[in-house]
Design a protein around this motif. Structure first.
Motif, mmCIF file in Angstrom:
data_model
loop_
_atom_site.group_PDB
_atom_site.id
_atom_site.type_symbol
_atom_site.label_atom_id
_atom_site.label_comp_id
_atom_site.label_asym_id
_atom_site.label_seq_id
_atom_site.Cartn_x
_atom_site.Cartn_y
_atom_site.Cartn_z
ATOM 1 N N ILE A 64 0.832 -1.210 0.000
ATOM 2 C CA ILE A 64 0.000 0.000 0.000
ATOM 3 C C ILE A 64 0.863 1.254 0.000
ATOM 4 N N HIS A 65 2.054 1.178 0.596
ATOM 5 C CA HIS A 65 2.948 2.343 0.558
ATOM 6 C C HIS A 65 3.597 2.484 -0.815
ATOM 7 N N LEU A 66 3.854 1.365 -1.486
ATOM 8 C CA LEU A 66 4.503 1.416 -2.800
ATOM 9 C C LEU A 66 3.513 1.760 -3.903
ATOM 10 N N ASN A 67 2.340 1.122 -3.887
ATOM 11 C CA ASN A 67 1.379 1.250 -4.993
ATOM 12 C C ASN A 67 0.162 2.099 -4.670
ATOM 13 N N GLY A 68 -0.039 2.393 -3.398
ATOM 14 C CA GLY A 68 -1.227 3.162 -3.021
ATOM 15 C C GLY A 68 -2.465 2.304 -2.848
ATOM 16 N N HIS A 69 -2.361 1.006 -3.066
ATOM 17 C CA HIS A 69 -3.523 0.122 -2.902
ATOM 18 C C HIS A 69 -3.045 -1.309 -2.681
ATOM 19 N N VAL A 70 -3.913 -2.106 -2.119
ATOM 20 C CA VAL A 70 -3.687 -3.542 -1.945
ATOM 21 C C VAL A 70 -4.934 -4.261 -2.431
ATOM 22 N N ASP A 71 -4.750 -5.279 -3.247
ATOM 23 C CA ASP A 71 -5.887 -5.985 -3.829
ATOM 24 C C ASP A 71 -5.877 -7.451 -3.426
ATOM 25 N N GLU A 72 -7.033 -7.915 -2.952
ATOM 26 C CA GLU A 72 -7.292 -9.334 -2.717
ATOM 27 C C GLU A 72 -6.258 -9.976 -1.779
ATOM 28 N N LEU A 73 -6.079 -9.348 -0.615
ATOM 29 C CA LEU A 73 -5.234 -9.935 0.428
ATOM 30 C C LEU A 73 -6.090 -10.874 1.273
ATOM 31 N N PHE A 74 -5.709 -12.158 1.314
ATOM 32 C CA PHE A 74 -6.452 -13.132 2.107
ATOM 33 C C PHE A 74 -5.912 -13.086 3.531
ATOM 34 N N ILE A 75 -6.777 -12.702 4.486
ATOM 35 C CA ILE A 75 -6.366 -12.506 5.866
ATOM 36 C C ILE A 75 -7.464 -13.036 6.784
ATOM 37 N N SER A 76 -7.114 -13.481 7.968
ATOM 38 C CA SER A 76 -8.102 -13.950 8.940
ATOM 39 C C SER A 76 -8.080 -13.040 10.166
ATOM 40 N N LEU A 77 -9.294 -12.738 10.694
ATOM 41 C CA LEU A 77 -9.442 -11.919 11.892
ATOM 42 C C LEU A 77 -10.186 -12.718 12.956
ATOM 43 N N LYS A 78 -9.876 -12.418 14.216
ATOM 44 C CA LYS A 78 -10.519 -13.134 15.317
ATOM 45 C C LYS A 78 -11.810 -12.424 15.715
ATOM 46 N N ASP A 79 -12.915 -13.193 15.839
ATOM 47 C CA ASP A 79 -14.160 -12.601 16.303
ATOM 48 C C ASP A 79 -14.155 -12.524 17.826
ATOM 49 N N CYS A 80 -15.267 -12.073 18.408
ATOM 50 C CA CYS A 80 -15.329 -11.849 19.852
ATOM 51 C C CYS A 80 -15.180 -13.144 20.652
ATOM 52 N N SER A 81 -15.416 -14.297 19.993
ATOM 53 C CA SER A 81 -15.273 -15.584 20.664
ATOM 54 C C SER A 81 -13.916 -16.227 20.418
ATOM 55 N N GLY A 82 -13.050 -15.533 19.691
ATOM 56 C CA GLY A 82 -11.729 -16.068 19.402
ATOM 57 C C GLY A 82 -11.668 -16.936 18.165
ATOM 58 N N ASN A 83 -12.788 -17.052 17.427
ATOM 59 C CA ASN A 83 -12.793 -17.842 16.201
ATOM 60 C C ASN A 83 -12.144 -17.069 15.067
ATOM 61 N N SER A 84 -11.506 -17.796 14.164
ATOM 62 C CA SER A 84 -10.827 -17.170 13.027
ATOM 63 C C SER A 84 -11.799 -17.044 11.857
ATOM 64 N N ILE A 85 -12.000 -15.798 11.384
ATOM 65 C CA ILE A 85 -12.919 -15.519 10.273
ATOM 66 C C ILE A 85 -12.092 -15.101 9.056
ATOM 67 N N PRO A 86 -12.164 -15.857 7.946
ATOM 68 C CA PRO A 86 -11.375 -15.495 6.755
ATOM 69 C C PRO A 86 -11.995 -14.329 5.988
ATOM 70 N N TYR A 87 -11.158 -13.413 5.523
ATOM 71 C CA TYR A 87 -11.609 -12.258 4.751
ATOM 72 C C TYR A 87 -10.722 -12.076 3.521
ATOM 73 N N LEU A 88 -11.304 -11.461 2.494
ATOM 74 C CA LEU A 88 -10.550 -10.953 1.351
ATOM 75 C C LEU A 88 -10.542 -9.436 1.482
ATOM 76 N N LEU A 89 -9.358 -8.845 1.575
ATOM 77 C CA LEU A 89 -9.219 -7.410 1.872
ATOM 78 C C LEU A 89 -8.725 -6.653 0.655
ATOM 79 N N ASN A 90 -9.400 -5.523 0.364
ATOM 80 C CA ASN A 90 -8.925 -4.551 -0.625
ATOM 81 C C ASN A 90 -8.714 -3.228 0.117
ATOM 82 N N GLY A 91 -7.557 -2.604 -0.056
ATOM 83 C CA GLY A 91 -7.268 -1.357 0.640
ATOM 84 C C GLY A 91 -6.756 -0.285 -0.302
ATOM 85 N N ARG A 92 -6.941 0.969 0.106
ATOM 86 C CA ARG A 92 -6.471 2.094 -0.700
ATOM 87 C C ARG A 92 -5.927 3.181 0.232
#
Length: 325
Positions: A64-92
């Motif tokens: 994101i610092h080099l190109n100004g954007h990030v496309d289709e980053l596969f990342i997992s986040l923890k929910d309130c119960s500690g479970n891993s939730i998979p996401y596809l992230l696009n950033g600008r």
């Protein structure tokens, strides 16, 4: 936050360049089960496992610092119960009130992962069925139908993700990345078809005054309304996009200098005569028509210089780059 963004069918967060969350939509909170107070001003990495932090550090920040954007980053986040939730992230990366922020959308990938598991399981079963005798043919037909259904659903989800990566979330127009790819495609095709094309750069006159006087929500409403006008006036083959801030672009295949000027004047008049929540809104327009000596960079510079002259001459004007020589 706009209600449509707040309740969009995907998560949205805005964070500082250090990674601290400044804004978050209702969809994201519901998916992870956190109250707003547990998310705001927290670091994004506090919701990640150690492995995902390493992925985030090695991919998100450098890209994101080099190109100004990030496309289709596969990342997992923890929910309130500690479970891993998979996401596809696009950033600008962008600046908001002079401060660098990262806008990110997160599409939950649980269903997609399930579909892929189901596809692999169904294919395995189909391979086993081929080893059976004629009694397995009926089962084979059923499994084949299930695979086609799952593949169609997966293609539909991929198409939705692709469309989201090409779309400006506020106006619904194409984004700068999509516009640049389309412009490059027309330039590459010119030596073959020799079809003329033109582009507009539009800038809302005194837009800072709109934000300062009426607030950023009304400013966003103006941007969204102008996007609707551009969509309604664009032909099927045209590409209307938000270029950044209050600047918009319109790519016009098979349109020469004279026709582009006429179309720009018509668009300028429609905007000026429209009814707005503010006192009035006008746009200044710069036009450039492609020549065989142009690159995408030079063509955009010509349009930008023409836009600058429109503003210098009093705004609410149309100027073609060829009128500058």
């Amino acid at each position: 936050m706009d209600d449509r963004i707040n309740n969009a069918p995907c998560g949205y967060i805005a964070m500082t360049h250090e990674g601290f969350i400044q804004e978050v939509n209702h969809t994201f909170l519901m998916e992870l089960g956190y109250p707003l107070i547990d998310v705001l001003d927290k670091h994004i990495e506090s919701f990640m496992s150690t492995a995902n932090k390493l992925i985030f550090h090695s991919y998100f920040y450098p890209f994101i610092h080099l190109n100004g954007h990030v496309d289709e980053l596969f990342i997992s986040l923890k929910d309130c119960s500690g479970n891993s939730i998979p996401y596809l992230l696009n950033g600008r990366r962008l600046e908001r009130d002079g401060v660098e922020v990262f806008d990110c959308i997160l599409m939950q990938m649980g269903r997609r992962v399930d579909y892929e598991h189901e596809l692999r399981a169904a294919k395995h079963q189909m391979e086993e069925a081929y080893k059976e005798k004629e009694t397995a043919l009926a089962k084979l037909v059923t499994l084949h139908a299930e695979i086609e259904k799952k593949q169609a659903e997966l293609l539909e989800m991929n198409a939705l993700l692709l469309e989201m990566s090409h779309t400006d979330k506020l106006t619904g127009l194409k984004n700068r990345r999509y516009f640049q790819e389309a412009l490059d495609g027309l330039i590459q095709g010119y030596p073959v078809d020799h079809q003329p094309f033109s582009l507009f750069i539009l800038d809302i006159d005194h837009f800072k005054r709109v934000n300062d006087t009426y607030g950023h929500q009304i400013g966003d409403d103006v941007l969204e309304r102008l996007g609707s006008i551009l969509k309604s006036q664009a032909r099927k083959e045209d590409i209307a996009a938000r270029y950044g801030g209050e600047e918009f672009v319109l790519l016009l295949p098979q349109v020469d200098r004279d026709e582009s000027t006429e179309m720009a004047e018509n668009l300028r008049h429609i905007v000026a005569c429209s009814i707005w929540e503010t006192a009035s809104i006008t746009v200044s327009i710069g036009i450039a028509t492609y020549t065989q000596d142009d690159t995408s960079t030079s063509l955009l510079k010509k349009a930008d210089k023409a836009l600058y002259l429109s503003k210098e001459m009093g705004r609410n004007r149309v100027t073609h780059a060829m009128d500058l020589t």
